[in-house]
Design a protein around this motif. Structure first.
Motif, PDB file in Angstrom:
ATOM      1  N   VAL A   1       2.407   1.491  -3.128  1.00  0.00           N
ATOM      2  CA  VAL A   1       1.817   2.266  -4.149  1.00  0.00           C
ATOM      3  C   VAL A   1       1.085   3.921  -4.263  1.00  0.00           C
ATOM      4  O   VAL A   1       1.465   4.481  -4.971  1.00  0.00           O
ATOM      5  N   GLY A   2       1.390   3.916  -2.400  1.00  0.00           N
ATOM      6  CA  GLY A   2       0.569   5.499  -2.386  1.00  0.00           C
ATOM      7  C   GLY A   2       1.953   6.125  -2.764  1.00  0.00           C
ATOM      8  O   GLY A   2       1.707   7.762  -3.351  1.00  0.00           O
TER       9      GLY A   2
ATOM     10  N   LYS B   1       0.890  -1.248  -0.135  1.00  0.00           N
ATOM     11  CA  LYS B   1      -0.021   0.162   0.136  1.00  0.00           C
ATOM     12  C   LYS B   1       0.645   1.427   0.186  1.00  0.00           C
ATOM     13  O   LYS B   1       0.332   2.422  -1.080  1.00  0.00           O
TER      14      LYS B   1
ATOM     15  N   THR C   1      -8.984   7.468  -2.133  1.00  0.00           N
ATOM     16  CA  THR C   1      -8.398   7.747  -0.685  1.00  0.00           C
ATOM     17  C   THR C   1      -8.474   8.005   0.292  1.00  0.00           C
ATOM     18  O   THR C   1      -8.164   7.622   1.123  1.00  0.00           O
TER      19      THR C   1
ATOM     20  N   TYR D   1      -4.635   2.904  -5.169  1.00  0.00           N
ATOM     21  CA  TYR D   1      -4.117   2.396  -3.664  1.00  0.00           C
ATOM     22  C   TYR D   1      -5.061   2.956  -2.617  1.00  0.00           C
ATOM     23  O   TYR D   1      -4.805   2.170  -1.408  1.00  0.00           O
TER      24      TYR D   1
END
Lengths: 104, 454
Positions: free
Chosen positions: B261-262, B258, B381, B302
């Motif tokens: 990807v952020g 995670k 998000t 994300y």
């Protein structure tokens, strides 16, 4: 009979992968770069066959994937050679350093 | 399945049409009819009527998400055909081949958006890429086009190599190609390495930073019509494959990737937007803008929620329609720089107004589809627990307003003689219809997203 352990085969395939990677980044001749790409794909093939043979011998998944990779690699090579020939016609060389039309 | 078979067969038909029909017009009409048939067949499948019953052994699954995206991709391609098919014919002599390659790309899009097995992911991505290498280099006499295809090929096959290595390692760790892995408490190293390689190669394909270096050059060098297709439908398809891969295959080991990807999303947003500010050519600006929009779409991966899925479909539609519209005008312009657009509004007030709608949609101004799709991404998000990333994305969207409005400024507030050729009445009405859809989706996004559920 003593068999070759899996790790040895994985070592060979990883070495091939790295050699291919190195060739792709350092060579400037397009045909050699194409060969480097083929080397990468073939190292993956070795990986697939090795995993299939040693870890999952009851199914043939990995072997079939290899056949797909070989087919796709052939298609890619055909397109690549067409592009290289076109490049040669316009530049009279197959060196990537000569392809400098696109600058940023 | 309908869309897959229809588009593949259409590709073959278009290939043979070059020696059966010796008239450019009839080839073009044939392409439109075949694409329309594909769209109708896909709508039938969305309504639950499948013409073909083929046992794919669970390797392909045509769920709502895949079918809806296929519909969006096909409709965008249809808009592209309506607007730019005449320009497509100007590239070279083999006009029916270009159509057939486009149909093969559509077949690849269907496969890569509905895969359930890593084998199908690989095949889909390759079916989609190889025709694109050819299309990029299709302007054979042009040195730039030639070089762009060379670069694209080298980068593309390198990322294919990475992807294959990743799949091989995942196969070694799990013993299967079916998506949906289950892991015990400790995630094996092989699996993590494979996942990283897949993340890198998919980032290459969708041109997310730091793997975006090829994008501006390739988009700049390729014939402008092809760029328009490459930057929209194909990029969106890459994201759908990305989303499917990370939702289904790696959904269970989400904490491992995670953060990564952020970071990729944030870097993509930053580099895409900041570099786009300095561009002098509108075509290059659009290439960088496509990178920054890719950063926004990364936010969906994300967060991986239902909102993100809806948002991704909406984003794909909004972004593709607007960019196809802008490119359709850009192809006909004589000068591709910002100065080339000086005084455009005086000469073509109607077209300039429509361009403004598209630019506003890309910048994310309310009442356009671009705003709502960005809104969905940010909402997902924030729900995913990262307020900082959302704030950063908003800041970057504010930066993007600068370069989109710079084009509006040169169209309306600067004097010059922008030259555009070949604007027929039909062309203008099609563009107006696209702008209408952009606004309609901005007010009623449910028209599109409700299809996901029933």
């Amino acid at each position: 009979m003593e068999t070759v352990p899996l790790t040895h085969i994985l070592f060979v395939s990883t070495a091939l992968f790295c050699i291919g990677m190195y060739g792709l980044f350092t060579r400037r001749n397009l045909i050699t770069m194409l060969m480097a790409i083929e080397l990468i794909l073939n190292s993956v093939n070795i990986n697939f066959v090795a995993f299939n043979k040693y870890l999952y011998p009851y199914k043939l998944d990995g072997i079939f994937f290899v056949i797909f990779i070989i087919t796709i690699a052939a298609a890619e090579a055909a397109v690549a050679i067409a592009i290289i020939i076109n490049q040669y016609r316009t530049h009279q060389s197959i060196d990537v350093e000569d392809a400098t039309e696109l600058k940023f | 399945m309908n869309a897959l078979i229809f588009s593949a067969v259409s590709g073959v038909i278009m290939m043979f049409s070059s020696f059966l029909l010796n008239n450019k017009n009839s080839v073009r009409v044939l392409a439109h009819v075949l694409l329309l048939a594909t769209i109708i067949a896909n709508i039938f499948e969305l309504r639950g009527i499948s013409f073909f019953h083929i046992d794919t052994r669970g390797m392909l699954e045509f769920d709502r998400f895949a079918l809806l995206f296929t519909l969006v991709a096909n409709v965008c391609t249809f808009a592209f055909f309506l607007l730019s098919s005449r320009d497509l014919e100007k590239i070279g002599n083999h006009y029916s081949d270009y159509f057939s390659l486009l149909f093969f790309i559509l077949a690849g899009i269907v496969v890569s958006s509905s895969f359930k097995s890593l084998l199908m992911l690989f095949l889909g991505i390759e079916i989609l890429s190889i025709p694109l290498y050819i299309l990029t280099g299709s302007d054979k006499r042009n040195l730039k086009s030639n070089e762009a295809s060379l670069k694209y090929f080298l980068m593309g096959s390198f990322s294919t190599g990475l992807m294959l290595m990743g799949i091989a390692l995942i196969y070694g760790a799990t013993g299967t190609f079916q998506t949906g892995i289950t892991v015990a408490e400790k995630v094996p190293v092989l699996l993590i390495t494979g996942m990283m390689l897949l993340l890198f190669s998919m980032s290459f394909k969708v041109s997310a930073a730091p793997f975006h270096f090829w994008t501006p050059d390739v988009y700049d060098g390729a014939p402008t019509v092809v760029t328009s297709f490459m930057a929209t439908v194909v990029k969106a398809a890459g994201f759908i494959a990305f989303m499917r891969l990370f939702a289904e295959e790696f959904g269970s080991i989400r904490p491992e990737w995670k953060l990564l990807v952020g970071i990729v999303a944030a870097v993509t947003l930053f580099i895409g937007n900041i570099t786009a500010v300095f561009q002098q050519s509108v075509k290059r600006m659009l290439a960088y803008s496509s990178i920054s929009q890719a950063g926004f779409m990364m936010l969906a991966i994300y967060s991986l929620s239902n909102d993100a899925k809806e948002g991704l479909i909406l984003y794909a539609a909004a972004y593709s329609l607007a960019t196809i519209g802008i490119f359709a005008v850009l192809v006909r312009m004589k000068d591709y720089t910002f100065e080339g657009f000086n005084g455009f509004a005086k000469q073509q007030p109607f077209l300039a107004g429509i361009l403004v709608v598209f630019l506003l949609s890309l910048a994310g101004i309310p009442l356009t589809a671009g705003f709502l799709s960005k809104f969905y991404m940010l909402k997902a998000t924030i729900d995913g627990g990262s307020l900082a990333l959302a704030i950063f994305a908003v800041l970057m969207a504010a930066v993007s307003v600068y370069y989109y409005f710079r084009l509006i400024q040169s169209m309306y507030f600067k004097t010059g003689n922008a030259t555009i050729s070949g604007t027929t009445t039909g062309f203008k009405y099609t563009l107006a219809a696209l702008a209408g859809i952009t606004i309609l989706l901005g007010i009623f996004p449910n028209l599109l997203t409700n299809w996901l559920y029933f």
